[in-house]
Design a protein around this motif. Structure first.
Motif, PDB file in Angstrom:
ATOM      1  N   UNK A 199      80.751  94.457  -2.935  1.00 12.66           N
ATOM      2  CA  UNK A 199      80.704  93.353  -1.975  1.00 12.66           C
ATOM      3  C   UNK A 199      79.358  92.695  -2.094  1.00 12.66           C
ATOM      4  N   UNK A 200      78.408  93.736  -1.644  1.00 17.76           N
ATOM      5  CA  UNK A 200      77.215  93.395  -1.381  1.00 17.76           C
ATOM      6  C   UNK A 200      76.026  93.949  -2.025  1.00 17.76           C
ATOM      7  N   UNK A 201      74.846  93.647  -2.126  1.00 15.06           N
ATOM      8  CA  UNK A 201      73.770  94.404  -2.728  1.00 15.06           C
ATOM      9  C   UNK A 201      72.608  94.304  -1.364  1.00 15.06           C
ATOM     10  N   UNK A 236      78.008 102.148   2.037  1.00 11.88           N
ATOM     11  CA  UNK A 236      76.649 101.674   1.608  1.00 11.88           C
ATOM     12  C   UNK A 236      76.144 102.553   0.828  1.00 11.88           C
ATOM     13  N   UNK A 237      76.234 102.473  -0.694  1.00 11.45           N
ATOM     14  CA  UNK A 237      75.876 103.417  -1.711  1.00 11.45           C
ATOM     15  C   UNK A 237      74.404 103.539  -1.701  1.00 11.45           C
ATOM     16  N   UNK A 238      73.714 104.550  -1.719  1.00 11.33           N
ATOM     17  CA  UNK A 238      72.519 104.807  -1.690  1.00 11.33           C
ATOM     18  C   UNK A 238      71.922 104.991  -3.043  1.00 11.33           C
ATOM     19  N   UNK A 239      71.119 104.059  -3.706  1.00  8.61           N
ATOM     20  CA  UNK A 239      70.796 104.203  -5.117  1.00  8.61           C
ATOM     21  C   UNK A 239      69.217 103.802  -5.215  1.00  8.61           C
ATOM     22  N   UNK A 240      68.756 104.098  -6.429  1.00 10.91           N
ATOM     23  CA  UNK A 240      67.105 103.989  -6.547  1.00 10.91           C
ATOM     24  C   UNK A 240      66.891 102.530  -7.083  1.00 10.91           C
ATOM     25  N   UNK A 257      88.253 102.255  -0.534  1.00 10.16           N
ATOM     26  CA  UNK A 257      86.852 101.908   0.154  1.00 10.16           C
ATOM     27  C   UNK A 257      86.022 101.039  -0.623  1.00 10.16           C
ATOM     28  N   UNK A 258      85.655  99.984  -0.005  1.00 11.39           N
ATOM     29  CA  UNK A 258      84.810  98.906  -0.433  1.00 11.39           C
ATOM     30  C   UNK A 258      83.421  99.494  -0.479  1.00 11.39           C
ATOM     31  N   UNK A 259      82.628  98.782  -1.503  1.00 15.36           N
ATOM     32  CA  UNK A 259      81.218  99.297  -1.984  1.00 15.36           C
ATOM     33  C   UNK A 259      80.132  98.065  -1.677  1.00 15.36           C
ATOM     34  N   UNK A 260      79.043  98.487  -0.841  1.00 19.38           N
ATOM     35  CA  UNK A 260      77.975  97.734  -0.828  1.00 19.38           C
ATOM     36  C   UNK A 260      76.834  98.946  -1.480  1.00 19.38           C
ATOM     37  N   UNK A 261      75.858  98.362  -2.305  1.00 13.27           N
ATOM     38  CA  UNK A 261      74.836  99.159  -2.868  1.00 13.27           C
ATOM     39  C   UNK A 261      73.450  98.926  -2.139  1.00 13.27           C
ATOM     40  N   UNK A 262      72.859  99.897  -1.719  1.00 12.88           N
ATOM     41  CA  UNK A 262      71.559  99.895  -1.367  1.00 12.88           C
ATOM     42  C   UNK A 262      70.435 100.231  -2.600  1.00 12.88           C
ATOM     43  N   UNK A 263      69.507  99.355  -2.601  1.00 12.40           N
ATOM     44  CA  UNK A 263      68.589  99.547  -3.622  1.00 12.40           C
ATOM     45  C   UNK A 263      67.337 100.377  -3.261  1.00 12.40           C
ATOM     46  N   UNK A 264      67.454 101.584  -2.838  1.00 17.68           N
ATOM     47  CA  UNK A 264      66.177 102.364  -1.962  1.00 17.68           C
ATOM     48  C   UNK A 264      64.964 102.002  -2.778  1.00 17.68           C
ATOM     49  N   UNK A 311      80.712 105.534 -11.110  1.00 17.90           N
ATOM     50  CA  UNK A 311      81.898 106.680 -11.053  1.00 17.90           C
ATOM     51  C   UNK A 311      82.191 106.424  -9.757  1.00 17.90           C
ATOM     52  N   UNK A 312      81.137 106.367  -8.927  1.00 17.39           N
ATOM     53  CA  UNK A 312      81.183 106.216  -7.404  1.00 17.39           C
ATOM     54  C   UNK A 312      81.944 105.127  -6.859  1.00 17.39           C
ATOM     55  N   UNK A 313      81.739 104.162  -7.530  1.00 17.87           N
ATOM     56  CA  UNK A 313      82.256 102.867  -7.027  1.00 17.87           C
ATOM     57  C   UNK A 313      83.667 102.727  -7.494  1.00 17.87           C
TER      58      UNK A 313
END
Length: 505
Positions: free
Chosen positions: A170-172, A100-104, A137-144, A127-129
């Motif tokens: 996969x998910x936002x 669950x990738x933490x982004x802004x 590794x599958x990716x979901x993205x957090x919009x902090x 690049x990280x995805x």
């Protein structure tokens, strides 16, 4: 009509562990993960943040090992960071398959915390995805700070989502990071995004700073959200996160067209275990899982329950593996006491029931509640008191117990309308009381019975404020007899038992 399925992600072990003073051990994290998936049927579990500590790494390894062996590895998720692949390497070594990738999610955070342009941020995220995908590794993205982003920089949020729509994710995940949303804003923002991106899976992550977490989740569900992030007991930073128990109950009762897979009957069991592991007590009035939420205190409510369940709502305790209780105290009525007697297998006639009810009310004036287990003692005390006439009354007493000094007692006693006052010392407070009483009876040329046995008991499972029953056995030349006293103070209960003896003789 087929119900719309909503995914539930539990983040007790990640976001919930940010509760002040909480740190779960490796075995506790593993146990909670197992219960969340196998007992509660949670869809996904966010178990940790990458790179935090060696202990966190070992806990995640233990969880992924268990999950891999049991077919749950795709349901275990870890918070990761845009950090040139450091988090990805950590997850590879820990055996994690979903990040669950933490982004802004707001221009304010991007500008003042990262000091980067949207284009720079998006390039690093890609690049990280890509790196994660190359390593399975599958990716979901957090919009902090997404909620502030929608309020103050919606153009940036849309620009960001346009970019993410092109990526292999996969998910936002949409967090109300500071718990600032109102229900109407939640509806508006989620409707807007679902209308613009109908093919993207969106999760909503609510915080409870204004006590609106559950309300906002309800609006998100009605708006069509695909997934929710919750914590057991509402644990989390500051005022915590939207609570699992409340949200599941609300969805099942108020949004019948939606389906969640969580097993309600196991919620209370898991809540109590997390309370034990975390050391954070569940408030007694916490919906669904609090100690008092299925307890009727007022006698009129118990009476109403006897008459077609007038005070029941859809939150029946049996749904959550619990039972309805009827508190005993100063607001109790006969109906409360009858309900508790029924559970104990006891029945009283109307006259005795009135006397027991009055005694419970009197005790409730001094003690917040009387337990069901106290009732047999109260009944014994009340019915025993009906066997003799009150001609001797202990009007007053002062008992002292000081370090280095012998205990003492000053008592005032009325015997057949004649008043006496005496003082004495003894080996304990009750002994001092009896020595003072002996002086009174010596003046009356009377001899007190011999005390041959003294027993004290409290109801099983009681606390330090429990009602205490003192049972004293007395001997006179012609017989042996027993008296009982009841009070939340042990010495006072012994004095009450003694007063009964004085009236019997």
């Amino acid at each position: 009509m087929e119900k719309r399925k909503i995914e539930i992600m539990d983040t007790t072990l990640r976001d919930g562990e940010q509760t002040s003073g909480v740190s779960f051990s490796i075995s506790e994290k593993l146990t909670i993960s197992q219960l969340l998936i196998e007992e509660l049927h949670i869809d996904r579990v966010e178990v940790a943040s990458a790179r935090v500590s060696d202990g966190e790494f070992q806990a995640v390894k233990a969880i992924t090992k268990w999950a891999g062996e049991n077919g749950y590895i795709d349901r275990i998720e870890v918070l990761s960071f845009v950090d040139n692949g450091v988090s990805v390497e950590w997850m590879i070594n820990a055996g994690v398959k979903v990040q669950n990738l933490l982004t802004k999610g707001s221009l304010n955070h991007l500008t003042y915390q990262l000091k980067k342009t949207p284009e720079q941020h998006f390039t690093e995220i890609k690049q990280v995805i890509d790196l994660a995908g190359a390593n399975g590794i599958a990716t979901n993205v957090y919009l902090e700070d997404w909620s502030n982003g929608m309020r103050n920089s919606p153009e940036y949020v849309i620009q960001f989502l346009d970019f993410l729509a092109t990526q292999k994710i996969k998910r936002i995940l949409l967090p109300d990071t500071l718990g600032i949303l109102t229900p109407s804003e939640t509806t508006q923002f989620i409707n807007e995004l679902l209308g613009k991106y109908p093919h993207i899976h969106f999760d909503f992550h609510a915080h409870n700073d204004y006590d609106l977490g559950t309300a906002n989740v309800l609006e998100a569900v009605k708006a069509g959200i695909n997934g929710l992030h919750l914590t057991v007991n509402g644990m989390g930073e500051r005022a915590g996160n939207a609570a699992l128990a409340s949200v599941i109950a609300v969805i099942k009762d108020f949004v019948p067209e939606v389906e969640v897979g969580v097993r309600e009957s196991s919620i209370y069991k898991v809540s109590k275990l997390v309370e034990t592991f975390s050391g954070v007590r569940i408030p007694t009035n916490k919906p669904v899982v609090g100690d008092n939420v299925f307890t009727q205190t007022a006698g009129i409510h118990a009476d109403g329950d006897n008459k077609n369940n007038l005070y029941f709502n859809d939150l029946l305790p049996e749904r959550f593996g619990r039972k309805r209780q009827y508190a005993l105290g100063k607001t109790s009525g006969k109906a409360n006491i009858e309900k508790n007697l029924l559970e104990l297998g006891l029945k009283l006639n109307d006259e005795d029931l009135k006397k027991v009810t009055q005694r419970v009310i009197e005790l409730g004036d001094r003690k917040e509640t009387v337990t069901k287990e106290d009732l047999p003692y109260i009944i014994s005390d009340v019915l025993d008191s009906n066997l003799y006439e009150q001609t001797v009354v202990v009007d007053s007493y002062v008992l002292t117990n000081s370090m280095g000094l012998r205990p003492s007692a000053t008592i005032g006693v009325t015997i057949e309308s004649e008043q006496f006052e005496e003082n004495a010392q003894g080996d304990g407070q009750y002994d001092a009381f009896m020595n003072a009483l002996t002086k009174v009876y010596t003046k009356k040329n009377r001899t007190l019975p011999k005390l041959i046995d003294y027993a004290v008991r409290i109801a099983p499972g009681s606390n330090s404020d429990a009602l205490c029953e003192t049972i004293i056995t007395w001997e006179v030349p012609t017989k042996i007899f027993i008296t009982r006293g009841l009070d939340s103070d042990q010495t006072v209960s012994a004095i009450k038992a003694t007063q009964k003896m004085l009236n019997i003789i």
